[in-house]
Structures are given as C-alpha cells and as structure tokens.
Design an enzyme around this catalytic site. Structure first.
Site, PDB file in Angstrom:
ATOM      1  N   ARG A  32      -2.678  -8.956  -8.605  1.00 49.26           N
ATOM      2  CA  ARG A  32      -1.974  -9.497  -9.758  1.00 49.26           C
ATOM      3  C   ARG A  32      -1.156  -8.395 -10.423  1.00 49.26           C
ATOM      4  O   ARG A  32      -1.453  -7.223 -10.295  1.00 49.26           O
ATOM      5  CB  ARG A  32      -2.958 -10.063 -10.781  1.00 49.26           C
ATOM      6  CG  ARG A  32      -3.579 -11.395 -10.415  1.00 49.26           C
ATOM      7  CD  ARG A  32      -4.580 -11.832 -11.459  1.00 49.26           C
ATOM      8  NE  ARG A  32      -5.580 -10.811 -11.734  1.00 49.26           N
ATOM      9  CZ  ARG A  32      -5.567  -9.986 -12.773  1.00 49.26           C
ATOM     10  NH1 ARG A  32      -4.613 -10.048 -13.672  1.00 49.26           N
ATOM     11  NH2 ARG A  32      -6.502  -9.073 -12.928  1.00 49.26           N
ATOM     12  N   LYS A  49      -5.055 -17.647 -11.151  1.00 47.38           N
ATOM     13  CA  LYS A  49      -5.349 -17.076 -12.462  1.00 47.38           C
ATOM     14  C   LYS A  49      -4.451 -17.660 -13.551  1.00 47.38           C
ATOM     15  O   LYS A  49      -4.820 -17.664 -14.720  1.00 47.38           O
ATOM     16  CB  LYS A  49      -5.215 -15.546 -12.425  1.00 47.38           C
ATOM     17  CG  LYS A  49      -6.341 -14.873 -11.624  1.00 47.38           C
ATOM     18  CD  LYS A  49      -7.736 -15.215 -12.119  1.00 47.38           C
ATOM     19  CE  LYS A  49      -8.804 -14.376 -11.447  1.00 47.38           C
ATOM     20  NZ  LYS A  49     -10.175 -14.871 -11.688  1.00 47.38           N
ATOM     21  N   HIS A  55     -15.672 -16.513 -16.948  1.00 46.17           N
ATOM     22  CA  HIS A  55     -15.365 -15.807 -15.700  1.00 46.17           C
ATOM     23  C   HIS A  55     -16.706 -15.361 -15.120  1.00 46.17           C
ATOM     24  O   HIS A  55     -17.197 -14.285 -15.434  1.00 46.17           O
ATOM     25  CB  HIS A  55     -14.460 -14.614 -16.016  1.00 46.17           C
ATOM     26  CG  HIS A  55     -13.976 -13.892 -14.800  1.00 46.17           C
ATOM     27  ND1 HIS A  55     -13.710 -12.546 -14.794  1.00 46.17           N
ATOM     28  CD2 HIS A  55     -13.710 -14.340 -13.561  1.00 46.17           C
ATOM     29  CE1 HIS A  55     -13.310 -12.192 -13.583  1.00 46.17           C
ATOM     30  NE2 HIS A  55     -13.296 -13.252 -12.822  1.00 46.17           N
ATOM     31  N   SER A 108     -15.469  -6.703 -11.378  1.00 40.76           N
ATOM     32  CA  SER A 108     -15.396  -6.423  -9.949  1.00 40.76           C
ATOM     33  C   SER A 108     -16.371  -5.321  -9.541  1.00 40.76           C
ATOM     34  O   SER A 108     -16.452  -4.288 -10.207  1.00 40.76           O
ATOM     35  CB  SER A 108     -13.967  -5.963  -9.654  1.00 40.76           C
ATOM     36  OG  SER A 108     -13.652  -6.308  -8.364  1.00 40.76           O
ATOM     37  N   LYS A 144     -21.477  -9.846  -8.756  1.00 43.20           N
ATOM     38  CA  LYS A 144     -21.389 -11.257  -9.153  1.00 43.20           C
ATOM     39  C   LYS A 144     -21.529 -12.212  -7.961  1.00 43.20           C
ATOM     40  O   LYS A 144     -22.320 -13.148  -7.965  1.00 43.20           O
ATOM     41  CB  LYS A 144     -20.021 -11.450  -9.830  1.00 43.20           C
ATOM     42  CG  LYS A 144     -19.843 -12.713 -10.617  1.00 43.20           C
ATOM     43  CD  LYS A 144     -18.656 -12.610 -11.593  1.00 43.20           C
ATOM     44  CE  LYS A 144     -17.375 -12.119 -10.953  1.00 43.20           C
ATOM     45  NZ  LYS A 144     -16.334 -13.093 -10.753  1.00 43.20           N
ATOM     46  N   THR A 145     -20.730 -11.964  -6.910  1.00 44.20           N
ATOM     47  CA  THR A 145     -20.767 -12.844  -5.733  1.00 44.20           C
ATOM     48  C   THR A 145     -22.050 -12.619  -4.943  1.00 44.20           C
ATOM     49  O   THR A 145     -22.726 -13.563  -4.531  1.00 44.20           O
ATOM     50  CB  THR A 145     -19.522 -12.592  -4.854  1.00 44.20           C
ATOM     51  OG1 THR A 145     -18.357 -12.787  -5.661  1.00 44.20           O
ATOM     52  CG2 THR A 145     -19.461 -13.568  -3.695  1.00 44.20           C
ATOM     53  N   ASP A 198     -16.718 -17.947  -9.366  1.00 46.38           N
ATOM     54  CA  ASP A 198     -15.755 -17.211 -10.187  1.00 46.38           C
ATOM     55  C   ASP A 198     -15.408 -17.805 -11.556  1.00 46.38           C
ATOM     56  O   ASP A 198     -15.240 -17.075 -12.508  1.00 46.38           O
ATOM     57  CB  ASP A 198     -14.459 -17.026  -9.388  1.00 46.38           C
ATOM     58  CG  ASP A 198     -13.582 -15.917  -9.943  1.00 46.38           C
ATOM     59  OD1 ASP A 198     -14.123 -14.895 -10.404  1.00 46.38           O
ATOM     60  OD2 ASP A 198     -12.349 -16.059  -9.927  1.00 46.38           O
ATOM     61  N   ARG A 229      -8.467  -9.805   0.847  1.00 52.06           N
ATOM     62  CA  ARG A 229      -9.172 -11.001   0.361  1.00 52.06           C
ATOM     63  C   ARG A 229      -9.177 -12.127   1.377  1.00 52.06           C
ATOM     64  O   ARG A 229      -8.390 -12.143   2.314  1.00 52.06           O
ATOM     65  CB  ARG A 229      -8.512 -11.514  -0.922  1.00 52.06           C
ATOM     66  CG  ARG A 229      -8.787 -10.608  -2.099  1.00 52.06           C
ATOM     67  CD  ARG A 229      -8.547 -11.315  -3.409  1.00 52.06           C
ATOM     68  NE  ARG A 229      -8.890 -10.439  -4.523  1.00 52.06           N
ATOM     69  CZ  ARG A 229      -9.905 -10.649  -5.347  1.00 52.06           C
ATOM     70  NH1 ARG A 229     -10.700 -11.685  -5.183  1.00 52.06           N
ATOM     71  NH2 ARG A 229     -10.141  -9.831  -6.342  1.00 52.06           N
TER      72      ARG A 229
END
Length: 543
Positions: free
Chosen positions: A60, A202, A222, A240, A244-245, A259, A324
């Site tokens: 981004r 996003k 988030h 990041s 989290k994942t 997410d 990604r």
C-alpha cells in the site's frame, strides 16, 4: 456456468461515465486466470496457481490515501497524517479522468459483498482494468449466488485503474501520480496508478471503519477470530509479525476470519471478507500448514520468485518482503461456515516486544484494555547493519491506524464498553523476547504462547493468583499450565534486575510519549490504564 453471466443483458456502465467498454461480468476465477496467462500478465506455478507481479507498487502507499472532505466527513474524521483530505471537486476531476481512461477498453466487472452477518451486508460493484485484479476481488469479497446476482444493486463502487497516472498531481490536490481515494457521500473508492490489490481491500475496510460505528453501532476491528466447540469466540489483535494469523489457526477451533471483523450490539462477531490475504515470505508447510495448502488453483500469488522447477521460492524477497497470496476462505478446511459467531469470551492483544520487558501473558482491566488498544504497540527489530541492535518501538492506533478514519479513542471507548457489557476477558500476549532484549534474550517459544492461549480458552487462568508488574501495572498469572513458571514474570528471566528496570522504564516512557496525542480525548479510566511509572521514575498516585 458462471460465465453465462457475461452473455446475459447486463446493466449499462454509462451511468458511471464508462463509454464503449467491452465489459466482462462476473467471470469465473478459472476464466480470469486463463485470460491473465493468455495475455502474458502472469504465469502458473508447478501446481497450477496463478502468480502475478503488481509492478511498481508491491504494498500500500499510505501517503497517497485520501478521504473526500465534505459535509459527511468534515467533523467526524480524525484529519492528519493518516487521514488526508481531498476536495469533492478534485475527486470529481480524478473520477472523470479514470472513467475516460477506461472508456473504449476491455474491462472486468465483479459484483460481490462484504459483511457476512446478513443485517450488515454491503454490496460492492468493482470495475477493474486488469483481469487478475478482478480475480483478487472474487477471492477477497463475499460471493453472491447466481440468483442474488440477477437483481444486484451496489451500495459502493470501486474503480481500479492501475494504468492511469495523474499527470499533474498538484493540480488535483494529491502528492504524486498514484492515489487511493474514498468518497463517503458518493460511495465510491477510486484507485489509480497502483496495481497493488490490497488498495481495493483496504479502501473498503476504511469505509466500513467509518460507516459501521457512526451509523450502525458496530465496532470494526483489524483482527482475526475463531470459535470453539462450545461456541465461545476469541479475537486476536496484532500488527504484522506478532502472530495474528498463526495463533488464530487452531486445529480445535473454527476460523471465522483472519483480518477484518465487526462486533455488533448483540455480541455477534462477523467477518467482513470472504477470503484471506496472507503473507508468504518464508512460508513452509511445517510453520503455516493451512496457508501453505491453500496455495492451489484459485489462489493468486503476488510478487513471488520462481524456482527452476516452477515452484514458488518463498524465501526469495528480491521483489519485496511483502510477498502475498489471496485465496477464498473455503481453501481452509476448518472454517466457521457462516463466517460469524456469537459469545465473545476472550480478546488477545498480540505484541512482539523486542525489548524483552513485557510479561508473556497478562490480564488487563477495562482501562488498560482501552489504553493498550489505542496504543497498538509492537517493536520492530532494527537492521543489524552497522551493529544497530536496539529495537524500535512501533505504535499503530487500534492495531490498524492506517485504516481508521475516526479518532482512535472512539474505537477505544466502544471496545471498553462492549468488553464490560459482554463480560469479556482481555489479555496482552507478548510473542517477542524474554530474558533480555533482542540480541541478548531469546524469543518466547511458540509452544509456550500456544499453551498460554489454550489455558485461557479452557478457563485455566480464571482461578490462579496474579501479581501486578510494578512498572506497567499489568496483572501477571503466577501459574500457567504447560509454561515454565519462572518466565511468567519477565524480571525473573533477566540476569541483572537493574537492567530490566532501566529497559522497562525506557519502554514505559515510549508509551507515555505516544499517548500524549490521544490524552485530551481519553477518559481518566483509559489514561490510568497506562504504565505506572513515567519518565521521571515517579509511581503514579493510583498505584
């Protein structure tokens, strides 16, 4: 069969200012993949997964994200570095430029929706210049049935034209040739000059982060979320690299999403999306089995490098660190079919503390929960070149500052209120260092972190004794099954206690400095949730 949709009579795109376009409607991922490969815009890996390159932008561009400043947004948005304003006039000019640019071209239209909970469903029509951008949207948004497509009316429109670059940015009130702009009054997200697919995702996330709290009393988050066999939902916030994942992928629990989620007034937690957009740098089947196995036909890989045998080389970051994959959520086996669940019981704030001073697990009061949520702390490990090994604190409000149009305290107060109403426990989990900072101590073992989370989910920490950390004020359990007791209080793990205190005060000071910009809008309860020691080494009175 889906491709018949292209042949049926479709609504005219003239209403959007698109003239003489050859529009493909709702093509199947297989067809979009074939077009991409035939047009030499991408190639297939050994197992048939499409891999593309997003070109100049591999992430981004936060400095080129704007919100239209008008009657709807002027008094609501937290204007500043994150939320930059552009005038309605300049938006209209750029929109006309993009529709003119797309006119006469072959384009791809996709109808989908976001928000899995039916009451909040928001229909999105996306017009893309590139076939693979359209495939990304198929993967990431929720997919309507054939019947729903027949009478589809969009709530929002995305126009995505990576090939258009603004020739005179200053004249349009923007910074450079690329831009991502959200217009809440016209309900349009405009992406120009960047092919990075995450800009579309996003953009819609940012829009929901405004609309849901302001109009629907829903807290947008988030975070990742999963649900246990007894119907108890857990939520994982974290920037990041904090886990989290990884930590929400649990063989004993069903994934709701990885997410973006909403928390409703009646305590439903729902996924915004219909897919996952995961980092694949250093991906291996051993470390991330779910993601590794999801990379199969239908998935879309971005900016990876190939090995000679046609397989992705996940260790190669020569194009970008931010490699990604997007895939529809049904590529994961263990999912919650509806993508929503009730009964939030535990919230985890994940932080990777490279200073090695935060406890590996602590329980937060409502004030502390709001304080740490608004702070959004993790620490980045500095590059080792020239011998710099000192970690750098990193704060991102609400664990997602780049996407939050409202003032962070709005989300913080909502979270605090929901927590108290639903009787939710909030935990701070440090997945970073113990026994010293980065370079001295070592990273807390993943199996210990998993054991802490399992213990919490099983209720094993409900009836143990806690002690308060005298610098951060956090409540640390004195016992946790499956975890060595000596690591639960971080000071015990340091050889020199004085060194721990010095480093902890340094981090506490960073928290206080960062929070100054929110203090005016924050309640006393939230301010008192911060570290107990300030930079002058005074204990606050309320300790």
């Amino acid at each position: 069969m889906e491709d018949l949709a292209t042949l049926k009579k479709q609504p005219s795109l003239e209403a959007y200012g698109l003239k003489n376009v050859k529009a493909h409607w709702n093509l199947s991922p297989e067809t979009l993949q074939k077009i991409t490969v035939d047009k030499k815009m991408g190639k297939e890996t050994a197992n048939g997964t499409l891999a593309i390159n997003t070109g100049k932008f591999t992430g981004r561009s936060p400095q080129d994200r704007f919100l239209v400043k008008d009657d709807y947004t002027a008094d609501k948005v937290w204007w500043g570095k994150t939320n930059k304003a552009v005038s309605p006039e300049n938006f209209d000019k750029l929109k006309n430029e993009i529709t003119e640019y797309l006119s006469g071209k072959e384009i791809y239209v996709r109808d989908g929706y976001v928000c899995a909970e039916p009451e909040y469903r928001t229909n999105i029509r996306t017009v893309t210049e590139l076939p693979w951008s359209n495939m990304f949207v198929y993967n990431m948004f929720l997919r309507p049935s054939e019947k729903e497509l027949k009478n589809f009316k969009e709530d929002w429109l995305i126009l995505c034209a990576p090939g258009y670059e603004c020739p005179d940015p200053a004249a349009y009130g923007i910074r450079q040739g690329n831009f991502s702009i959200i217009n809440f009054t016209e309900k349009i997200a405009l992406v120009g000059g960047s092919a990075y697919t995450g800009e579309m995702k996003k953009g819609i996330f940012s829009a929901l982060n405004m609309i849901l709290p302001v109009e629907k009393n829903v807290l947008p988050m988030h975070c990742s979320a999963n649900v246990g066999k007894k119907g108890d939902t857990a939520i994982f916030f974290g920037l990041s690299g904090t886990g989290k994942t990884t930590l929400s992928a649990d063989p004993d629990r069903k994934l709701i999403g990885d997410d973006e989620h909403g928390w409703t007034a009646d305590n439903t937690i729902f996924n915004f999306e219909g897919g996952c957009y995961a980092k694949v740098i250093d991906l291996s089947e051993e470390k991330e089995p779910d993601i590794f196995r999801a990379v199969k036909p239908g998935a879309l890989l971005e900016n990876i490098v190939f090995k000679d045998n046609g397989e992705p080389d996940y260790e190669d970051s020569s194009i970008t660190q931010n490699t990604r994959v997007s895939y529809p959520i049904y590529h994961i086996d263990n999912i919650q079919e509806t993508l929503y669940a009730n009964n939030p019981k535990n919230i985890f704030f994940l932080t990777c503390d490279a200073f090695g001073v935060l406890p590996p697990v602590s329980k937060l009061t409502p004030g502390q929960a709001a304080y740490h949520f608004i702070s959004g702390y993790t620490a980045k490990v500095a590059g080792t070149e020239a011998g710099i090994t000192e970690p750098v604190p990193s704060f991102s409000a609400c664990f997602g500052e780049p996407f939050m149009p409202l003032h962070p305290t709005v989300y913080g107060e909502m979270l605090s209120k929901k927590m108290q109403e639903a009787g939710v426990n909030v935990w701070l989990i440090n997945t970073g260092w113990s026994a010293g900072p980065y370079g001295v101590g070592s990273r807390i073992k993943l199996k210990y972190t998993r054991a802490m989370i399992t213990a919490i989910l099983n209720g094993d920490l409900d009836n143990v004794d806690y002690e308060q950390n005298f610098i951060f004020g956090l409540y640390m359990p004195k016992y946790c099954p499956g975890v060595p007791t000596e690591i639960l209080d971080p000071m015990n793990t340091w050889l020199q206690k004085g060194a721990y205190v010095g480093k902890a005060i340094q981090l506490a000071h960073s928290f206080h400095l960062n929070f100054e910009k929110f203090a005016q809008q924050a309640s006393d309860q939230i301010i008192e949730g911060g570290p107990l020691i300030d930079e002058h080494h005074h204990l606050h009175e309320h300790f």
